[in-house]
Enzyme design. Structure first.
Site, mmCIF file in Angstrom:
data_model
loop_
_atom_site.group_PDB
_atom_site.id
_atom_site.type_symbol
_atom_site.label_atom_id
_atom_site.label_comp_id
_atom_site.label_asym_id
_atom_site.label_seq_id
_atom_site.Cartn_x
_atom_site.Cartn_y
_atom_site.Cartn_z
ATOM 1 N N GLU A 247 22.570 10.323 -49.741
ATOM 2 C CA GLU A 247 22.742 11.982 -49.877
ATOM 3 C C GLU A 247 24.189 12.137 -49.824
ATOM 4 O O GLU A 247 24.219 13.464 -50.723
ATOM 5 C CB GLU A 247 22.094 12.346 -48.447
ATOM 6 C CG GLU A 247 20.820 12.150 -48.089
ATOM 7 C CD GLU A 247 19.852 13.088 -48.608
ATOM 8 O OE1 GLU A 247 20.365 14.065 -49.032
ATOM 9 O OE2 GLU A 247 18.579 13.027 -48.127
ATOM 10 N N SER B 51 16.418 20.169 -48.603
ATOM 11 C CA SER B 51 17.729 20.657 -48.507
ATOM 12 C C SER B 51 17.442 21.638 -47.556
ATOM 13 O O SER B 51 16.878 21.815 -46.306
ATOM 14 C CB SER B 51 18.486 20.739 -49.554
ATOM 15 O OG SER B 51 19.688 20.766 -49.370
ATOM 16 N N HIS C 276 21.625 13.318 -53.130
ATOM 17 C CA HIS C 276 20.901 14.450 -52.555
ATOM 18 C C HIS C 276 20.507 15.133 -53.635
ATOM 19 O O HIS C 276 21.048 15.368 -54.651
ATOM 20 C CB HIS C 276 21.882 15.135 -51.729
ATOM 21 C CG HIS C 276 21.353 16.261 -51.065
ATOM 22 N ND1 HIS C 276 20.466 16.307 -49.822
ATOM 23 C CD2 HIS C 276 21.636 17.751 -51.205
ATOM 24 C CE1 HIS C 276 20.127 17.700 -49.653
ATOM 25 N NE2 HIS C 276 20.774 18.489 -50.512
#
Length: 533
Positions: free
Chosen positions: A323, A195, A436
């Site tokens: 995600e 991330s 995600h």
């Protein structure tokens, strides 16, 4: 067995012995200072190396988090941590007490959190999985939010932005100076992140400041070209909210350096949302700096990629199959407001302009067809969020790198769904796809992600760890003659964006299944003079 003691450039540190997922021992050193505490006049400025200490430093306990809003597993958000937080953790199997040249590959991980939250806490980043392999693992804290990314363009004040990235660079320099003492090879360092940590890795790939500090890079769900990976200069507004009423820049800086950290971060969070929608820009995050001796980058990421002017090391990019589940969940009660953020901020349109409305209609028609955009079709909203927030930027980066890279570029897609997909489970999301953050639980032991031996979860952990550590060892993620990983994985090229789908099985292919959506966004972008290119 006595506690291990390692001699570093700054002094001696005492660690402890722990056990990996198989019950085998490894050495753990937590909370080693790599920089001076960035307090008082050092607040917002580039980090300075840690000073030497007397005696034996106790590195057996977890370090402070960097002060920020931290999301608890209960769902509550709390302000916590400390400004004295520039520490790193090192995990190894052996100390180098005799000058041995039997050195191991080093993996340095950078945590995520949208540049305003997160830490290296063991609740998420337990080393027990990766330490089943013969590597040395390093994790670092770095400054977050305004403390890490405040920007004053006049370089004479030494606050040109990106202090958080400069923390990461100093940690990499610490690794070069000290990692041999942990039997780590300073000439074989792989940088990886997830991330915001992944976007950080990408910025460091693009930075001239990091030449020679690492030799491979793994980017999990983020690049410097993702919309949320770019901050802006909010210094004046932060100063007003922090009750710093001065107008002279020097006095404003001195005031912001003098207010309590609690007031500063409360002011930050009062006026600046983390990320307002799929295409939104971060309030505080990495920026392109004015030229100065400590600048991380001074040109647009896409320009650097397309020019080939970056660190040419083997690269591995990847993302999860959905995600945007995280963004869809966060937007479920504000869908009408969020629909206005369905265009990247870099398009430069006012949300209420005719141009923005017309483009949004094209987006809605592509994803929803004749149906009206609505929260009832959460899986479609999640897909739009995936594409705008992550995939568009990731593919911009990949397609640029395969044209200019002098080393191989690998691409993967995580689609596996097991009990280890903790974020999807916590969010109680019912539709298909890996959320995600779900991939983190396959390389780190998270306390909220349980697994049992001899299950699909254990097999997936071992396979994921093998791919990642083999890339760190050889620059090729596929080991030779390995019963655990029986497949091939070709690097991506301009002609074929070869990829590996990491599901219950490993399935290689010539083009990811998301390319029709990427092609739609590429078509949308034709004729638009984006703000950041």
């Amino acid at each position: 067995m006595s506690d291990p003691i390692c001699t570093l450039e700054q002094g001696q540190v005492k660690g402890k012995i722990e056990k990996d997922m198989d019950g085998n021992p490894f050495l753990s050193f937590m909370g080693i200072p790599y920089a001076k505490p960035p307090l008082d006049k050092l607040r917002f400025k580039p980090p300075q190396p840690a000073e030497k200490w007397q005696g034996i430093y106790d590195a057996t306990k977890e370090p402070n988090n960097c002060y920020s809003l931290q999301v608890e597993l209960t769902g509550f958000v709390k302000l916590k941590g400390s400004e004295d937080c520039l520490f790193l953790n090192v995990f190894t199997h052996q100390l180098n007490k005799s000058g041995s040249e039997n050195l191991r590959p080093v993996m340095v991980f950078i945590h995520g959190g949208a540049f305003i939250t997160g830490s290296i806490a063991r609740v998420t980043f337990g080393p027990e999985f990766l330490m089943t392999e013969d590597i040395v693992l390093v994790l670092m804290n770095y400054r977050l939010g305004a403390l890490g990314f405040l920007t004053i363009e006049d370089p004479s004040f030494q606050v040109t932005g990106n202090a958080g990235l400069k923390d990461q660079i100093l940690a990499l320099k610490w690794v070069q100076k000290n990692i041999k003492q942990f039997c780590g090879d300073p000439s074989n360092v792989t940088l990886l992140g997830q991330s915001a940590g992944s976007a950080s890795v990408h910025y460091l790939v693009l930075s001239p400041q990091t030449k020679g500090l690492f030799h491979r890079a793994v980017m999990q769900s983020g690049t410097a070209t993702c919309p949320w990976a770019r901050g802006k200069n909010n210094t004046e507004q932060l100063a007003r909210t922090s009750r710093c009423k001065q107008t002279d820049t020097k006095q404003v800086l001195e005031c912001l350096q003098g207010v309590t950290v609690q007031r500063l971060i409360k002011a930050q969070n009062k006026n600046f949302a983390m990320i307002t929608g799929p295409g939104a820009q971060a309030a505080f995050g990495p920026t392109v700096e004015v030229p100065n001796p400590t600048a991380v980058i001074t040109d647009e990421p896409l320009k650097l990629i397309n020019s080939g002017n970056y660190n040419h090391v083997p690269l591995m990019f990847g993302y999860t199959s959905e995600e945007g589940i995280l963004g869809a969940w966060g937007s479920r009660c504000k869908v009408k407001k969020k629909l206005k953020d369905m265009l990247p901020y870099s398009f430069g349109y006012d949300k209420d302009s005719e141009e923005a409305r017309a483009l949004r209609q094209k987006v809605f028609q592509f994803y929803y067809g004749k149906d009206k955009p609505n929260i009832g079709k959460m899986e479609i909203f999640a897909q739009i969020s995936s594409d705008i927030t992550f995939l568009r930027g990731i593919y911009q980066a990949i397609k640029g790198h395969v044209k200019t890279a002098q080393k191989p570029v690998y691409l993967y897609r995580v689609s596996i769904e097991t009990e280890l997909n903790a974020f999807k489970r916590i969010l109680k999301y019912k539709h298909k796809g890996a959320c995600h953050g779900d991939d983190v639980c396959y390389i780190f032991k998270a306390k909220y992600a349980k697994y049992k031996p001899s299950t699909i979860e254990e097999r997936a952990i071992r396979r994921h760890v093998r791919l990642w550590t083999n890339f760190a060892r050889t620059s090729n993620p596929i080991p030779n003659h390995d019963d655990l990983v029986k497949t091939y994985w070709n690097p991506a090229t301009e002609k074929n964006l070869n990829f590996l789908d990491i599901g219950e099985e490993l399935v290689p292919g010539k083009e990811p299944p998301d390319m029709d959506r990427i092609a739609f966004w590429e078509q949308i972008c034709k004729g638009i003079n984006e703000k950041y290119k």
